[in-house]
Design an enzyme around this catalytic site. Structure first.
Site, PDB file in Angstrom:
ATOM      1  N   ASP A  88       0.847  -1.190   0.000  1.00 29.61           N
ATOM      2  CA  ASP A  88       0.000   0.000   0.000  1.00 29.61           C
ATOM      3  C   ASP A  88       0.883   1.241   0.000  1.00 29.61           C
ATOM      4  O   ASP A  88       1.810   1.351   0.809  1.00 29.61           O
ATOM      5  CB  ASP A  88      -0.918   0.017   1.231  1.00 29.61           C
ATOM      6  CG  ASP A  88      -1.949   1.122   1.094  1.00 29.61           C
ATOM      7  OD1 ASP A  88      -2.741   1.071   0.121  1.00 29.61           O
ATOM      8  OD2 ASP A  88      -1.952   2.052   1.920  1.00 29.61           O
ATOM      9  N   ASP A 494      21.390 -35.443 -47.616  1.00 35.09           N
ATOM     10  CA  ASP A 494      21.952 -36.199 -46.490  1.00 35.09           C
ATOM     11  C   ASP A 494      22.021 -37.680 -46.863  1.00 35.09           C
ATOM     12  O   ASP A 494      21.498 -38.099 -47.906  1.00 35.09           O
ATOM     13  CB  ASP A 494      21.119 -35.983 -45.213  1.00 35.09           C
ATOM     14  CG  ASP A 494      21.998 -36.006 -43.957  1.00 35.09           C
ATOM     15  OD1 ASP A 494      22.881 -36.889 -43.878  1.00 35.09           O
ATOM     16  OD2 ASP A 494      21.812 -35.147 -43.074  1.00 35.09           O
ATOM     17  N   GLY A 520      22.451 -38.797 -50.532  1.00 39.23           N
ATOM     18  CA  GLY A 520      23.790 -38.910 -51.085  1.00 39.23           C
ATOM     19  C   GLY A 520      24.826 -38.648 -50.016  1.00 39.23           C
ATOM     20  O   GLY A 520      24.476 -38.283 -48.889  1.00 39.23           O
ATOM     21  N   ASP A 521      26.086 -38.856 -50.368  1.00 41.10           N
ATOM     22  CA  ASP A 521      27.197 -38.657 -49.437  1.00 41.10           C
ATOM     23  C   ASP A 521      27.955 -37.414 -49.900  1.00 41.10           C
ATOM     24  O   ASP A 521      28.483 -37.390 -51.024  1.00 41.10           O
ATOM     25  CB  ASP A 521      28.088 -39.913 -49.506  1.00 41.10           C
ATOM     26  CG  ASP A 521      29.268 -39.816 -48.567  1.00 41.10           C
ATOM     27  OD1 ASP A 521      29.659 -38.687 -48.206  1.00 41.10           O
ATOM     28  OD2 ASP A 521      29.815 -40.876 -48.206  1.00 41.10           O
ATOM     29  N   PHE A 522      27.984 -36.390 -49.075  1.00 40.45           N
ATOM     30  CA  PHE A 522      28.582 -35.138 -49.578  1.00 40.45           C
ATOM     31  C   PHE A 522      30.092 -35.218 -49.788  1.00 40.45           C
ATOM     32  O   PHE A 522      30.681 -34.322 -50.376  1.00 40.45           O
ATOM     33  CB  PHE A 522      28.154 -33.892 -48.785  1.00 40.45           C
ATOM     34  CG  PHE A 522      28.342 -33.902 -47.290  1.00 40.45           C
ATOM     35  CD1 PHE A 522      29.488 -34.378 -46.697  1.00 40.45           C
ATOM     36  CD2 PHE A 522      27.340 -33.366 -46.476  1.00 40.45           C
ATOM     37  CE1 PHE A 522      29.654 -34.337 -45.324  1.00 40.45           C
ATOM     38  CE2 PHE A 522      27.491 -33.321 -45.096  1.00 40.45           C
ATOM     39  CZ  PHE A 522      28.663 -33.823 -44.517  1.00 40.45           C
ATOM     40  N   ARG A 537      26.521 -27.029 -38.472  1.00 42.22           N
ATOM     41  CA  ARG A 537      27.085 -27.965 -37.498  1.00 42.22           C
ATOM     42  C   ARG A 537      27.731 -29.161 -38.183  1.00 42.22           C
ATOM     43  O   ARG A 537      27.567 -30.294 -37.755  1.00 42.22           O
ATOM     44  CB  ARG A 537      25.996 -28.424 -36.516  1.00 42.22           C
ATOM     45  CG  ARG A 537      25.363 -27.267 -35.762  1.00 42.22           C
ATOM     46  CD  ARG A 537      24.349 -27.695 -34.748  1.00 42.22           C
ATOM     47  NE  ARG A 537      24.975 -28.150 -33.531  1.00 42.22           N
ATOM     48  CZ  ARG A 537      24.882 -29.378 -33.051  1.00 42.22           C
ATOM     49  NH1 ARG A 537      24.204 -30.292 -33.697  1.00 42.22           N
ATOM     50  NH2 ARG A 537      25.484 -29.714 -31.940  1.00 42.22           N
TER      51      ARG A 537
HETATM   52  C1  LIG Z   1       2.959   8.599  -5.644  1.00 44.06           C
HETATM   53  C2  LIG Z   1       2.738   7.601  -6.748  1.00 44.06           C
HETATM   54  C3  LIG Z   1       1.863   6.559  -6.589  1.00 44.06           C
HETATM   55  N1  LIG Z   1       1.644   5.675  -7.588  1.00 44.06           N
HETATM   56  C4  LIG Z   1       0.710   4.559  -7.466  1.00 44.06           C
HETATM   57  C5  LIG Z   1       1.260   3.300  -6.828  1.00 44.06           C
HETATM   58  C6  LIG Z   1       0.018   2.579  -6.412  1.00 44.06           C
HETATM   59  O1  LIG Z   1      -0.421   1.762  -7.516  1.00 44.06           O
HETATM   60  C7  LIG Z   1      -0.995   3.679  -6.190  1.00 44.06           C
HETATM   61  C8  LIG Z   1      -1.368   3.790  -4.732  1.00 44.06           C
HETATM   62  O2  LIG Z   1      -2.481   2.987  -4.488  1.00 44.06           O
HETATM   63  P1  LIG Z   1      -2.470   1.654  -3.657  1.00 44.06           P
HETATM   64  O3  LIG Z   1      -3.754   1.606  -2.892  1.00 44.06           O
HETATM   65  O4  LIG Z   1      -1.193   1.511  -2.896  1.00 44.06           O
HETATM   66  O5  LIG Z   1      -2.474   0.545  -4.766  1.00 44.06           O
HETATM   67  P2  LIG Z   1      -3.491   0.278  -5.947  1.00 44.06           P
HETATM   68  O6  LIG Z   1      -4.873   0.743  -5.596  1.00 44.06           O
HETATM   69  O7  LIG Z   1      -2.912   0.833  -7.221  1.00 44.06           O
HETATM   70  O8  LIG Z   1      -3.466  -1.290  -6.057  1.00 44.06           O
HETATM   71  P3  LIG Z   1      -3.882  -2.363  -4.917  1.00 44.06           P
HETATM   72  O9  LIG Z   1      -4.597  -1.661  -3.819  1.00 44.06           O
HETATM   73  O10 LIG Z   1      -4.701  -3.358  -5.650  1.00 44.06           O
HETATM   74  O11 LIG Z   1      -2.558  -2.913  -4.459  1.00 44.06           O
HETATM   75  O12 LIG Z   1      -0.367   4.871  -6.596  1.00 44.06           O
HETATM   76  C9  LIG Z   1       2.320   5.807  -8.793  1.00 44.06           C
HETATM   77  O13 LIG Z   1       2.141   4.999  -9.712  1.00 44.06           O
HETATM   78  N2  LIG Z   1       3.216   6.832  -8.966  1.00 44.06           N
HETATM   79  C10 LIG Z   1       3.461   7.748  -7.987  1.00 44.06           C
HETATM   80  O14 LIG Z   1       4.290   8.661  -8.206  1.00 44.06           O
END
Ligand SMILES: Cc1cn([C@H]2C[C@H](O)[C@@H](COP(=O)(O)OP(=O)(O)OP(=O)(O)O)O2)c(=O)[nH]c1=O
Length: 632
Positions: A88, A494, A520-522, A537
C-alpha cells in the site's frame, strides 16, 4: 530466471501479488519474478487516526490486503498459495495521509497541498507465507515499509489543472505519477524511486534475503539494510551432503520448512520492518550461530562441483519421461509419478525435489507440475523439445565424458572405453541399429529446430532462389528457411539412411513449397545445384582432410556470386569462449572448433570471399561468404 539469487528462491513457489497496481506488476515482472495477480478486495478504510504514524497505516493496509487474498484463495478456491505479497502506497504531508483522489476536485486539493513542498511517500509491504494444516490456513507475516522524500516545485493553477485533466492522477496516491507526466512536477527525490511508484524493490529483496538466509544469532539485533547478500552459493550447498558445520545454518535456513521450525518467537527486529510469525521461526540449525567464520564461498567452483549432479538429474527425469507425464497429468504427487513411470516412490520423490530445486518443476500442495520451460523444452513433444538431445547427452556423451581423464591423457576419443567398441564400429551401429539412428536424428533435430530461426535470419538470404542444406538431416532448418523466404526452393542433402527416416520429424502442417530431400554422401556424390549452400554444425566434426574434400567440392560446384553459409559456434580469437564450444571439443572428435579468423582463412582458401561473421549470441553463429568470380 530471476537475476537476483534471493528472488530465485521464489522460483519454485506459488507466489501471488495481491494488487491490481500495474506498476507493482511491472516492477516485479521486470526482475524475473513469476507470480499470479489476485487483486485484493480489502477496502482501504482503516481509521487513520488510530495509527500513531502514517507508515503504520500503510503497513497495516498492506497486511490486510494480502491476508484477504490468502484467505479467499484458501477458502474459495481451495488453492493455498505459498506466498502472498501485499502493498500500500500513501503520501504523507503535514501529518496528513493522502491516498488516491476520489475525483478531480480531490486531486486538486491534494496537488495544491503538495505544491512547493517536500512530502513523504510510504509504501507498506506485507509478505505472507501460507500453509494449510488440516484445512486451516496458517500464515507467517513479515512486513516493512520504505520512505521516500519528494519535493514538488511551485505548481501554477494552469499546470495543475492541465495535469489533472490528463487523467493521470486518478489511480495514484497523492494524485500524481512520478514515472510519467507527474515527473515534471518534481524538484527532487530522496530515496528509492520505485518506492514512490508503488513497490520498494530493493528493501523487498533485502527482506527476502533475511527471511531465507537469516544472519547468525549474535548479529540478529544489528542487521543493516545496506546490502542484498549474494546468496546463490548457499543454495548450492543444500544438497544434503555437506558435513561442514560452517554450512549447517544456511542449509537449514533456505528451506523455510515449518515442520523443522521451533515454537513461535520473533526472529529479528530491523528498522522499518517486523516479522510476526504464527508457527514460524528460526530453523533449529540456525541457533548455534555456526557460520560465523564461514569464508566467502567460491560460488562458481561450487556450481561446477555440483554441475554433474544437476545434469544427471535432468537426464534421468527426461529419460523416465517425467516431464511428459507431468505435462498431461500434472500436478501429480511423487507416488503417482512413481506409479506412472514404474520407479521407487522414495527415489522418485528425491528426483522430483531435485528438479524443483533446479527450477525445472514446481511443487505445490497438489503435487509437482512442469514449469513453462519444462513444457516447451523438456517434454518429448514440446514445441522446441530438447528431449532428443538430452537423451543423446545421457546415452552417448555422458559415458564419453566419464572417460575424460583418459581422453586427455591419450588425446583421443574414448568410445572403446565408454562403449566397449571403436568409433568406427559404433558408426556401423548407426547404419544397422534403428534405435541408435533414431536417437541420433532426434538429437540433431532438437538442436536444428531450436537454432533454425537464428541461422535463417542471421543474414538476409532473400536474394537466393535455391538453397541446399548439406547434412540437413530432418529438414528443420530447411522448413524454417521456407517460412522466412517463401520464394526459396530448399533441398536437404543427407545420407540415404537419414533420408529414409525423416518422416517422423516433418511438421504436421504442410508447407506451401515443400522441402526436397535428396540422398547422397557429400564427400563422394554430386551435390544438387543451388545458389546458396549451407553447412550447419558440420565442419567442427571432421578432420582437415575431409574438410578439404568437402569445401573443394562445394567451391567447384558454386557459380560465381553464389554463396556458402556456415553455422557453427564461432570461438573468440583466444579460442577460450564460448565455453559451450570449448567443452564440446573435449569429446575429442577428429574435428575442431574455430575462431572467426580461422573460418575466414579456411573459406578464403577455397575461393570464397567477402566473408561475413555474425555472432548471434545464441546457440549457433553464422558465417556467410561468396564464391569469387575466378576459380581458386
Ligand atoms: C505517488 C505515486 C503513486 N503511484 C501509485 C502506486 C500505487 O499503484 C498507487 C497507490 O495505491 P495503492 O492503494 O497503494 O495501490 P493500488 O490501488 O494501485 O493497487 P492495490 O490496492 O490493488 O494494491 O499509486 C504511482 O504509480 N506513482 C506515484 O508517483
Amino acid at each position: 530466471m530471476a537475476l537476483n539469487p534471493v528472488l530465485g528462491k521464489l522460483v519454485s513457489k506459488r507466489v501471488v501479488l495481491a494488487s491490481a497496481s500495474p506498476r507493482r506488476q511491472e516492477i516485479l515482472t521486470n526482475v524475473g519474478l513469476r507470480f499470479e495477480v489476485v487483486p485484493s478486495w480489502f477496502k482501504e478504510t482503516l481509521e487513520k487516526s488510530s495509527f500513531a504514524a502514517p507508515y503504520e497505516y500503510a503497513v497495516e493496509t498492506a497486511k490486510q490486503k494480502a491476508l484477504e487474498v490468502a484467505n479467499r484463495m484458501h477458502v474459495k478456491h481451495l488453492r493455498t498459495p505459498d506466498i502472498v505479497i501485499g502493498a500500500d502506497t500513501i503520501v504523507s504531508v503535514d501529518e496528513q495521509i493522502l491516498e488516491k483522489p476520489v475525483d478531480k476536485q480531490d486531486a486538486y486539493r491534494m496537488l495544491s497541498r503538495l505544491s512547493g513542498k517536500e512530502h513523504s511517500v510510504f509504501t507498506g509491504v506485507a509478505i505472507i507465507h501460507c500453509s494449510s494444516k488440516g484445512n486451516q490456513l496458517e500464515t507467517e507475516i513479515t512486513d516493512f515499509y520504505e520512505e521516500t522524500k519528494v519535493k514538488f516545485s511551485d505548481l501554477s493553477e494552469e499546470l495543475l489543472w492541465e495535469y489533472i485533466h490528463s487523467g493521470e492522477p486518478m489511480d495514484k496516491a497523492g494524485g500524481y505519477g512520478i514515472q510519467a507526466l507527474g515527473g515534471m512536477l518534481v524538484e527532487y527525490v530522496h530515496g528509492d524511486f520505485l518506492n514512490v511508484v508503488g513497490f520498494p524493490l530493493n528493501h523487498f529483496c533485502k527482506k527476502l534475503a533475511e527471511l531465507y538466509y537469516p544472519p547468525p544469532k549474535h548479529t540478529v539485533q544489528h542487521i543493516k539494510h545496506d546490502s542484498i547478500p549474494s546468496v546463490d552459493t548457499f543454495e548450492n550447498l543444500s544438497d544434503g551432503e555437506s558435513e561442514s558445520s560452517n554450512f549447517t545454518e544456511h542449509k537449514g535456513a533456505n528451506k523455510l520448512d515449518s515442520s523443522r521450525m521451533c515454537p513461535s518467537r520473533p526472529v529479528y527486529n530491523c528498522e522499518n520492518s517486523s516479522s510476526v510469525r504464527t508457527g514460524f521461526t528460526v530453523p533449529l540449525e540456525n541457533q548455534n550461530g555456526a557460520s560465523e567464520s564461514a569464508a566467502k564461498l567460491p560460488s562458481k567452483i561450487l556450481d561446477l562441483m555440483d554441475g554433474f549432479k544437476a545434469s544427471k538429474a535432468l537426464f534421468v527425469a527426461s529419460k523416465l519421461k517425467m516431464f511428459d507425464y507431468l505435462k498431461t497429468k500434472g500436478p501429480l504427487k511423487a507416488v503417482d509419478v512413481a506409479n506412472e513411470v514404474g520407479t521407487s516412490v522414495c527415489g522418485t520423490e528425491r528426483l522430483l525435489d531435485a528438479c524443483v530445486a533446479l527450477g525445472l518443476l514446481e511443487k505445490t500442495s497438489q503435487g509437482y507440475s512442469n514449469t513453462d520451460s519444462a513444457n516447451t523444452y523438456l517434454t518429448s513433444d514440446g514445441e522446441y523439445s530438447l528431449h532428443g538431445y538430452i537423451i543423446h547427452s545421457n546415452d552417448h556423451l555422458w559415458p564419453l565424458f566419464t572417460n575424460l581423464e583418459s581422453a586427455v591423457r591419450e588425446g583421443s576419443r574414448q568410445n572403446h572405453r565408454a562403449f566397449g567398441r571403436k568409433a568406427e564400429d559404433l558408426f556401423k551401429d548407426y547404419y544397422h541399429s534403428q534405435e541408435v539412428k533414431q536417437r541420433f536424428m532426434a538429437a540433431m533435430h532438437s538442436i536444428a529446430h531450436l537454432t533454425a530461426r537464428d541461422v535463417a535470419t542471421a543474414f538476409d538470404l532473400s536474394q537466393f532462389k535455391s538453397t541446399c542444406d548439406l547434412g540437413g538431416c530432418t529438414g528443420a532448418l530447411a522448413h524454417e528457411l521456407i517460412q522466412i523466404y517463401p520464394n526459396m526452393k530448399v533441398t536437404v542433402f543427407d545420407l540415404p539412411e537419414v533420408i529414409a527416416n525423416i518422416s517422423y520429424f516433418q511438421p504436421s502442417e504442410q508447407c506451401a513449397a515443400p522441402v526436397t530431400f535428396v540422398s547422397g554422401d557429400f564427400f563422394k556424390d554430386n551435390l544438387p545445384e543451388a545458389d546458396l549452400y549451407i553447412l550447419s554444425r558440420v565442419l567442427h566434426d571432421w578432420p582437415d582432410e575431409k574438410i578439404h574434400v568437402l569445401l573443394s567440392k562445394i567451391s567447384a560446384v558454386c557459380k560465381p556470386g553464389s554463396a556458402l553459409l556456415v553455422a557453427e559456434i564461432v570461438l573468440d580469437e583466444q579460442k577460450t569462449h564460448p565455453a559451450r564450444a570449448v567443452l564440446q571439443s573435449l569429446s575429442m572428435t577428429e574435428g575442431k572448433q574455430r575462431s572467426g579468423s580461422e573460418y575466414k582463412q579456411l573459406l578464403e582458401k577455397y575461393g570464397f570471399t567477402d566473408v561475413q561473421i555474425k555472432i548471434t549470441g545464441t546457440l549457433l553463429d553464422a558465417v556467410l561468404c561468396f564464391k569469387k568470380n575466378l576459380s581458386p
